[in-house]
Design a protein around this motif. Structure first.
Motif, PDB file in Angstrom:
ATOM      1  N   LEU A 133       0.864  -1.179   0.000  1.00  0.00           N
ATOM      2  CA  LEU A 133       0.000   0.000   0.000  1.00  0.00           C
ATOM      3  C   LEU A 133       0.898   1.226   0.000  1.00  0.00           C
ATOM      4  O   LEU A 133       1.657   1.449   0.945  1.00  0.00           O
ATOM      5  CB  LEU A 133      -0.914   0.000   1.227  1.00  0.00           C
ATOM      6  CG  LEU A 133      -1.927  -1.142   1.297  1.00  0.00           C
ATOM      7  CD1 LEU A 133      -2.684  -1.092   2.611  1.00  0.00           C
ATOM      8  CD2 LEU A 133      -2.901  -1.083   0.124  1.00  0.00           C
ATOM      9  N   ASN A 134       0.844   1.963  -1.068  1.00  0.00           N
ATOM     10  CA  ASN A 134       1.674   3.155  -1.192  1.00  0.00           C
ATOM     11  C   ASN A 134       0.801   4.393  -1.039  1.00  0.00           C
ATOM     12  O   ASN A 134      -0.216   4.524  -1.701  1.00  0.00           O
ATOM     13  CB  ASN A 134       2.376   3.189  -2.556  1.00  0.00           C
ATOM     14  CG  ASN A 134       3.466   2.142  -2.662  1.00  0.00           C
ATOM     15  OD1 ASN A 134       3.943   1.635  -1.657  1.00  0.00           O
ATOM     16  ND2 ASN A 134       3.865   1.829  -3.876  1.00  0.00           N
ATOM     17  N   TYR A 192       1.976  -1.614 -11.093  1.00  0.00           N
ATOM     18  CA  TYR A 192       0.615  -1.065 -10.997  1.00  0.00           C
ATOM     19  C   TYR A 192      -0.256  -1.705 -12.067  1.00  0.00           C
ATOM     20  O   TYR A 192      -0.099  -1.431 -13.253  1.00  0.00           O
ATOM     21  CB  TYR A 192       0.634   0.463 -11.131  1.00  0.00           C
ATOM     22  CG  TYR A 192       1.277   1.126  -9.924  1.00  0.00           C
ATOM     23  CD1 TYR A 192       0.565   1.267  -8.730  1.00  0.00           C
ATOM     24  CD2 TYR A 192       2.593   1.547  -9.968  1.00  0.00           C
ATOM     25  CE1 TYR A 192       1.157   1.830  -7.614  1.00  0.00           C
ATOM     26  CE2 TYR A 192       3.191   2.120  -8.851  1.00  0.00           C
ATOM     27  CZ  TYR A 192       2.464   2.257  -7.679  1.00  0.00           C
ATOM     28  OH  TYR A 192       3.057   2.813  -6.575  1.00  0.00           O
ATOM     29  N   PHE A 245      -2.508   3.856  -2.853  1.00  0.00           N
ATOM     30  CA  PHE A 245      -2.465   3.137  -4.113  1.00  0.00           C
ATOM     31  C   PHE A 245      -2.069   1.693  -3.853  1.00  0.00           C
ATOM     32  O   PHE A 245      -1.238   1.419  -2.989  1.00  0.00           O
ATOM     33  CB  PHE A 245      -1.445   3.779  -5.062  1.00  0.00           C
ATOM     34  CG  PHE A 245      -1.728   5.227  -5.341  1.00  0.00           C
ATOM     35  CD1 PHE A 245      -2.557   5.588  -6.393  1.00  0.00           C
ATOM     36  CD2 PHE A 245      -1.201   6.220  -4.529  1.00  0.00           C
ATOM     37  CE1 PHE A 245      -2.840   6.927  -6.648  1.00  0.00           C
ATOM     38  CE2 PHE A 245      -1.471   7.558  -4.785  1.00  0.00           C
ATOM     39  CZ  PHE A 245      -2.295   7.916  -5.844  1.00  0.00           C
ATOM     40  N   LEU A 246      -2.663   0.784  -4.618  1.00  0.00           N
ATOM     41  CA  LEU A 246      -2.312  -0.625  -4.507  1.00  0.00           C
ATOM     42  C   LEU A 246      -1.146  -0.901  -5.456  1.00  0.00           C
ATOM     43  O   LEU A 246      -1.251  -0.650  -6.655  1.00  0.00           O
ATOM     44  CB  LEU A 246      -3.494  -1.518  -4.896  1.00  0.00           C
ATOM     45  CG  LEU A 246      -4.806  -1.321  -4.133  1.00  0.00           C
ATOM     46  CD1 LEU A 246      -5.811  -2.386  -4.572  1.00  0.00           C
ATOM     47  CD2 LEU A 246      -4.595  -1.363  -2.637  1.00  0.00           C
ATOM     48  N   ALA A 247      -0.062  -1.428  -4.933  1.00  0.00           N
ATOM     49  CA  ALA A 247       1.091  -1.770  -5.756  1.00  0.00           C
ATOM     50  C   ALA A 247       1.408  -3.244  -5.571  1.00  0.00           C
ATOM     51  O   ALA A 247       1.250  -3.795  -4.484  1.00  0.00           O
ATOM     52  CB  ALA A 247       2.296  -0.925  -5.353  1.00  0.00           C
ATOM     53  N   GLN A 272      -6.858  -1.796 -11.592  1.00  0.00           N
ATOM     54  CA  GLN A 272      -7.626  -2.279 -10.441  1.00  0.00           C
ATOM     55  C   GLN A 272      -9.111  -2.059 -10.679  1.00  0.00           C
ATOM     56  O   GLN A 272      -9.494  -1.108 -11.356  1.00  0.00           O
ATOM     57  CB  GLN A 272      -7.174  -1.533  -9.178  1.00  0.00           C
ATOM     58  CG  GLN A 272      -5.772  -1.877  -8.703  1.00  0.00           C
ATOM     59  CD  GLN A 272      -5.688  -3.256  -8.064  1.00  0.00           C
ATOM     60  OE1 GLN A 272      -6.693  -3.900  -7.796  1.00  0.00           O
ATOM     61  NE2 GLN A 272      -4.468  -3.708  -7.830  1.00  0.00           N
ATOM     62  N   ASN A 300       0.499   8.734  -0.811  1.00  0.00           N
ATOM     63  CA  ASN A 300       1.162   9.988  -1.143  1.00  0.00           C
ATOM     64  C   ASN A 300       0.894  11.003  -0.032  1.00  0.00           C
ATOM     65  O   ASN A 300       0.196  10.728   0.940  1.00  0.00           O
ATOM     66  CB  ASN A 300       0.726  10.508  -2.520  1.00  0.00           C
ATOM     67  CG  ASN A 300      -0.726  10.937  -2.566  1.00  0.00           C
ATOM     68  OD1 ASN A 300      -1.380  11.093  -1.539  1.00  0.00           O
ATOM     69  ND2 ASN A 300      -1.238  11.128  -3.762  1.00  0.00           N
ATOM     70  N   SER A 313      -3.809   9.915  -0.281  1.00  0.00           N
ATOM     71  CA  SER A 313      -4.337   8.885  -1.169  1.00  0.00           C
ATOM     72  C   SER A 313      -3.511   7.617  -1.026  1.00  0.00           C
ATOM     73  O   SER A 313      -2.315   7.678  -0.745  1.00  0.00           O
ATOM     74  CB  SER A 313      -4.297   9.352  -2.625  1.00  0.00           C
ATOM     75  OG  SER A 313      -5.109  10.479  -2.803  1.00  0.00           O
TER      76      SER A 313
END
Ligand code: SF4
Length: 55
Positions: A20-21, A40, A29-31, A43, A23, A27
């Motif tokens: 889980l990244n 990436y 992001f799924l990595a 999704q 910012n 937010s």
């Protein structure tokens, strides 16, 4: 306050390769850290032959 992880239907949740990244704006992001797959993926991922249950 951080947002909950996106795409709750994604099969990536519960996979050992998921990262889980976040910012600075909060937010998330799924990595994917599985080396043979793109970091990436579109999704939500609905099926994945490399899925490895976490834990
Ligand atoms: S290996 Fe598959 S299920 Fe696991 S995080 Fe990567 S894309 Fe998602």
């Amino acid at each position: 306050m951080a947002e909950p992880p996106p795409f709750p239907t994604s099969v990536c949740h519960g996979c050992a390769h998921l990262r889980l990244n976040g910012n600075r704006r909060g937010s998330v992001f799924l990595a994917c850290a599985e080396p043979t797959l793109p970091r990436y993926l579109p999704q939500p991922v609905v099926r994945c032959g490399r899925r490895t249950p976490a834990g």
